[in-house]
Scaffold this active site. Structure first.
Site, PDB file in Angstrom:
ATOM      1  N   CYS A 165      -2.082  -2.306   7.475  1.00 49.80           N
ATOM      2  CA  CYS A 165      -1.974  -3.292   6.841  1.00 49.80           C
ATOM      3  C   CYS A 165      -0.703  -4.479   6.266  1.00 49.80           C
ATOM      4  O   CYS A 165      -0.155  -5.630   6.347  1.00 49.80           O
ATOM      5  CB  CYS A 165      -2.086  -3.434   5.232  1.00 49.80           C
ATOM      6  SG  CYS A 165      -3.901  -2.266   5.028  1.00 49.80           S
ATOM      7  N   HIS A 180     -17.468   2.313   0.613  1.00 50.45           N
ATOM      8  CA  HIS A 180     -17.256   1.485   1.539  1.00 50.45           C
ATOM      9  C   HIS A 180     -17.587   1.838   2.794  1.00 50.45           C
ATOM     10  O   HIS A 180     -17.800   2.320   3.252  1.00 50.45           O
ATOM     11  CB  HIS A 180     -15.387   1.391   1.464  1.00 50.45           C
ATOM     12  CG  HIS A 180     -14.664   0.560   1.895  1.00 50.45           C
ATOM     13  ND1 HIS A 180     -14.770   0.065   2.893  1.00 50.45           N
ATOM     14  CD2 HIS A 180     -14.842  -1.094   1.561  1.00 50.45           C
ATOM     15  CE1 HIS A 180     -13.631  -1.514   2.675  1.00 50.45           C
ATOM     16  NE2 HIS A 180     -14.516  -2.444   1.534  1.00 50.45           N
ATOM     17  N   ASP A 210      -4.591  -0.880  -1.722  1.00 48.71           N
ATOM     18  CA  ASP A 210      -6.096  -0.737  -1.440  1.00 48.71           C
ATOM     19  C   ASP A 210      -6.742  -0.032  -2.076  1.00 48.71           C
ATOM     20  O   ASP A 210      -6.621   0.309  -2.552  1.00 48.71           O
ATOM     21  CB  ASP A 210      -5.596   0.362   0.071  1.00 48.71           C
ATOM     22  CG  ASP A 210      -6.311   0.555   1.284  1.00 48.71           C
ATOM     23  OD1 ASP A 210      -6.749  -1.000   1.463  1.00 48.71           O
ATOM     24  OD2 ASP A 210      -6.811   1.032   1.722  1.00 48.71           O
ATOM     25  N   HIS A 234     -10.816   6.928   1.466  1.00 52.68           N
ATOM     26  CA  HIS A 234      -9.686   7.401   1.426  1.00 52.68           C
ATOM     27  C   HIS A 234      -9.202   5.647   0.074  1.00 52.68           C
ATOM     28  O   HIS A 234      -9.806   4.924  -0.389  1.00 52.68           O
ATOM     29  CB  HIS A 234      -7.872   6.626   2.345  1.00 52.68           C
ATOM     30  CG  HIS A 234      -8.705   5.320   2.311  1.00 52.68           C
ATOM     31  ND1 HIS A 234      -9.670   5.077   3.814  1.00 52.68           N
ATOM     32  CD2 HIS A 234      -7.588   4.358   2.654  1.00 52.68           C
ATOM     33  CE1 HIS A 234      -9.645   3.655   4.222  1.00 52.68           C
ATOM     34  NE2 HIS A 234      -8.693   2.655   3.184  1.00 52.68           N
ATOM     35  N   HIS A 283     -10.556   0.667  -2.772  1.00 53.79           N
ATOM     36  CA  HIS A 283     -12.052   0.383  -2.010  1.00 53.79           C
ATOM     37  C   HIS A 283     -13.129   1.472  -3.733  1.00 53.79           C
ATOM     38  O   HIS A 283     -12.957   1.914  -3.720  1.00 53.79           O
ATOM     39  CB  HIS A 283     -12.688   1.632  -0.811  1.00 53.79           C
ATOM     40  CG  HIS A 283     -11.706   1.238  -0.102  1.00 53.79           C
ATOM     41  ND1 HIS A 283     -11.524   0.005   0.413  1.00 53.79           N
ATOM     42  CD2 HIS A 283     -10.460   1.262   1.246  1.00 53.79           C
ATOM     43  CE1 HIS A 283     -10.499  -0.161   0.996  1.00 53.79           C
ATOM     44  NE2 HIS A 283     -10.182   1.274   1.746  1.00 53.79           N
ATOM     45  N   LYS A 307      -6.504  -5.027  -2.458  1.00 50.48           N
ATOM     46  CA  LYS A 307      -7.973  -5.540  -1.771  1.00 50.48           C
ATOM     47  C   LYS A 307      -8.687  -3.897  -1.129  1.00 50.48           C
ATOM     48  O   LYS A 307      -8.213  -3.733  -1.628  1.00 50.48           O
ATOM     49  CB  LYS A 307      -6.598  -6.112  -0.969  1.00 50.48           C
ATOM     50  CG  LYS A 307      -5.505  -5.087  -0.049  1.00 50.48           C
ATOM     51  CD  LYS A 307      -5.014  -5.360   0.949  1.00 50.48           C
ATOM     52  CE  LYS A 307      -4.702  -4.461   1.519  1.00 50.48           C
ATOM     53  NZ  LYS A 307      -4.616  -3.537   1.809  1.00 50.48           N
ATOM     54  N   ASP A 343       0.981  -0.740   0.188  1.00 47.26           N
ATOM     55  CA  ASP A 343       0.505   0.614  -0.072  1.00 47.26           C
ATOM     56  C   ASP A 343       0.699   1.025   0.060  1.00 47.26           C
ATOM     57  O   ASP A 343       0.692   1.914   0.555  1.00 47.26           O
ATOM     58  CB  ASP A 343      -1.106   0.226   1.090  1.00 47.26           C
ATOM     59  CG  ASP A 343      -1.809  -1.154   1.046  1.00 47.26           C
ATOM     60  OD1 ASP A 343      -2.273  -1.509   0.592  1.00 47.26           O
ATOM     61  OD2 ASP A 343      -3.147  -1.287   1.998  1.00 47.26           O
TER      62      ASP A 343
HETATM   63  C1  VGL Z   1      -4.318   0.727   5.553  1.00 50.89           C
HETATM   64  C2  VGL Z   1      -6.142   1.606   7.285  1.00 50.89           C
HETATM   65  C3  VGL Z   1      -7.275   1.611   5.839  1.00 50.89           C
HETATM   66  C4  VGL Z   1      -3.028   0.469   5.465  1.00 50.89           C
HETATM   67  C5  VGL Z   1      -5.633   0.880   4.425  1.00 50.89           C
HETATM   68  O1  VGL Z   1      -3.155   0.079   4.418  1.00 50.89           O
HETATM   69  O2  VGL Z   1      -2.424   0.363   6.671  1.00 50.89           O
HETATM   70  N1  VGL Z   1      -5.022   1.381   6.182  1.00 50.89           N
HETATM   71  N2  VGL Z   1      -6.660   1.349   5.005  1.00 50.89           N
HETATM   72 ZN    ZN Z   2      -8.157   1.140   3.334  1.00 48.40          ZN
END
Ligand code: VGL
Ligand code: ZN
Length: 214
Positions: free
Chosen positions: A158, A59, A53, A88, A55, A113, A15
């Protein structure tokens, strides 16, 4: 201790996206500092997988999808407690794009994901219901990859859950600490360190991994 990656080792880059970097919607402090470290690190590996990431709008992990809720509050989802986030990494937006300075020519898979509208996904292996697989474990097994070095954002979400799931799925998990940055929400960074220690997940520095390989 120098660690020379073997042909059965993978670098999992988690990410490293604009929304998790300074100026983004869910900025991780100093998040973009991982970019040059990861670019260098990746050159020591024969196998690299990136995650993104990803979404859909609205979401269920977004506070904006819950009446009267604010980002960083916790709600009960059908699968358990879930932290609510600012919107995000919405599919197709500039914030969801990988950081523009990521330069990894030898990456082999980009795994998206968090695209199930009702389930968040921190881990690269399982959604937050802890039951819905992303398919990554099967991909690694089929390719004979047995040890997973993990870098990226955020260390306490993550990266942490990807490392735990890699370990629990029977892979050796190694977190490259200085190639990660944390959100640090309500003790989440301490929790992550405790989780690594409890499972015997190694924490190394990027310099240890690349030594001898340049
Ligand atoms: C993440 C919060 C929400 C991450 C992703 O990549 O750590 N944290 N979505
Ligand atoms: Zn996220």
């Amino acid at each position: 201790m120098p660690l020379a990656p073997a042909d059965s080792d993978l670098l999992l880059v988690v990410d490293v996206q604009n929304d998790f970097c300074p100026g983004g919607r869910l900025a991780v402090p100093d998040g973009d500092a991982v970019v040059p470290v990861i670019n260098r690190l990746a050159r020591a590996f024969a196998h690299v997988v990136l995650t993104q990431d990803w979404h859909p709008p609205g979401h269920r992990s977004f506070a904006s999808a819950h009446d009267g809720r604010q980002p960083f509050e916790t709600v009960d989802m059908p699968y358990g407690a879930q932290t609510l986030w600012p919107d995000h990494c919405v599919q197709g937006t500039a914030g969801a794009a990988l950081h523009g300075d990521i330069d990894i020519q030898n990456s082999q898979l980009l795994l998206r994901k968090g695209w199930h509208p009702g389930i968040d996904s921190y881990s690269a292996f399982f959604e937050n219901d802890r039951r819905t697989p992303t398919g990554l474990a099967g991909y690694l097994r089929e390719r004979g990859l047995t040890r997973v070095f993990i870098a990226g954002l955020a260390l306490d979400f993550c990266v942490r859950y990807s490392a735990e799931d890699a370990h629990d799925a029977g892979f050796e998990a190694v977190v490259v600490e200085d190639a990660c940055r944390a959100i640090d929400l309500a003790g989440s960074l301490d929790d992550a360190h405790r989780a690594f220690t409890g499972r015997g997940i190694a924490r190394v520095k990027a310099g240890d991994v690349t030594r001898g390989w340049r």
